[in-house]
Design an enzyme around this catalytic site. Structure first.
Site: not given
Length: 394
Positions: A205, A208-209
């Site tokens: 992701c 997200c990261d």
């Protein structure tokens, strides 16, 4: 079938995938909010004990007791399938509305955040929170208001009439309404090194990261729009993004291919397969194979984003509910389905955002929609009663 590990082939048009793998997690703080497969937690992640036996109904003091003998209650105004952010948020709202919900949580209870280390993008936690700790708080809050949670997988359903019927581990559950919140699973390459380094530089992701890879050289594997979008997004943080695809042509849209090709920070490698992720404590490089010549080489990289598709956990419901070409459940009028009284929340239908906070919002909406639908049904039933039936009801 809820929130369980998935071994599958791609459904998104990307074909770099092998059967999904599971394994330990730890090290570099990474939020894998795109993955729903359950893997063991490393010592770095605070273990959260979820009951192995079904959980019985809440007592008068709000406590919840184990009840493995009779599975507790099996009939509710609303049955919720799934125990990730969508399912447990729906349970909180439904319980506070006196709907006495039952949550069929899945054998791998807690959803995708159970394999997440530091979650730094969920509102209300300025210092971040461990994924399992966040889900334990969700669960405790749902139980506090009387939610009955059973850690079982739904095997089949019958939505032909109300009350709706669902079977899990040989027990039949009935609900006047149902909320499906079973999530979706990221498809992984199936490499041992990928599993070992998940959370140590391997992610599924970018949203997200990506922040954790500022000023680093990284790679994205995949050939569809998801891979192209994630590679472009990651150029905001990384010094260079290597886009790896095992074929000579991308399956993504022409505009996304052109956008990636003209981005000076993206280097495209076609006919390239990832054979191994190099590194012990974290990602240090990638061993690549030319799919035409068979020649192998090693490329330095500090991170790898796997973007070869997701599989929605919708199989049990496909005979009853509408799905799109990728298997995601379709919704109508916010969270409703084509069957009145059955609602959908979270990643089992949302393949655009796939975030914990959007899933939780979906769970809230589905619970409110179910509550209002049940109220409308009760009012309709009251107006159609005969005088004798009305006196008997009193």
């Amino acid at each position: 079938m809820t929130d369980e590990p998935t071994t599958t082939q791609p459904t998104s048009g990307d074909d770099d995938a092998a059967p999904a793998a599971s394994g330990p997690f730890g090290g570099l703080p990474i939020d894998f909010s795109a993955d729903t497969g359950a893997v063991p937690l490393a010592a770095a992640v605070t273990p959260i004990a979820f009951a192995a036996e079904p959980i019985g109904p809440a007592g008068v003091d709000g406590s919840v007791s184990l009840n493995g003998a009779d599975h507790g209650r099996t009939k509710a105004k609303v049955v919720i399938v799934g125990s990730g952010p969508a399912g447990l948020t729906a349970a909180i709202y439904a319980a506070r509305a006196d709907l006495d919900p039952i949550v069929l949580a899945g054998s791998a209870a807690g959803g995708q955040l159970m394999i997440t280390s530091d979650v730094e993008n969920y509102p209300g936690f300025p210092d971040g929170i461990q994924g399992p700790d966040l889900m334990a708080a969700f669960r405790a809050q749902a139980e506090r208001f009387g939610t009955h949670i059973v850690d079982v997988d739904v095997e089949r359903v019958d939505f032909s009439e109300r009350p709706f019927r669902l079977w899990a581990r040989g027990v039949e559950y009935r609900g006047d309404s149902v909320i499906v919140a079973t999530g979706a699973s990221a498809i992984w390459l199936g490499l041992e090194s990928e599993t070992r380094l998940r959370g140590r530089g391997v992610s599924a992701c970018a949203t997200c990261d990506g922040f954790f890879f500022r000023d680093k050289e990284i790679a994205v594997v995949g050939g569809g729009d998801t891979a192209l979008e994630e590679a472009t997004f990651l150029t905001r943080f990384a010094t260079r993004v290597h886009l790896l695809h095992r074929r000579d042509e991308f399956r993504g849209s022409k505009i996304m291919v052109e956008r990636a090709a003209h981005n000076p920070k993206i280097e495209i490698h076609v006919n390239t397969a990832v054979e191994e992720i190099v590194g012990d404590a974290h990602v240090e490089g990638l061993r690549l194979r030319d799919t035409v010549t068979g020649e192998e080489r090693t490329m330095p990289a500090e991170g790898l984003f796997v973007a070869i598709g997701h599989k929605p956990d919708s199989e049990v419901f496909r005979d009853w509910l509408e799905v799109d070409e990728k298997g995601y459940l379709k919704v109508h009028d916010h969270t409703a389905t084509r069957i009145e009284g059955v609602f959908v929340a979270g990643d089992v239908h949302d393949h655009r955002y796939r975030q914990a906070v959007t899933a939780a919002g979906d769970g809230c909406r589905a619970a409110i929609d179910a509550e209002r639908w049940l109220e409308a049904q009760a009012e309709a039933d009251a107006t159609t009663r005969t005088p004798t039936e009305a006196r008997a009801a009193v």
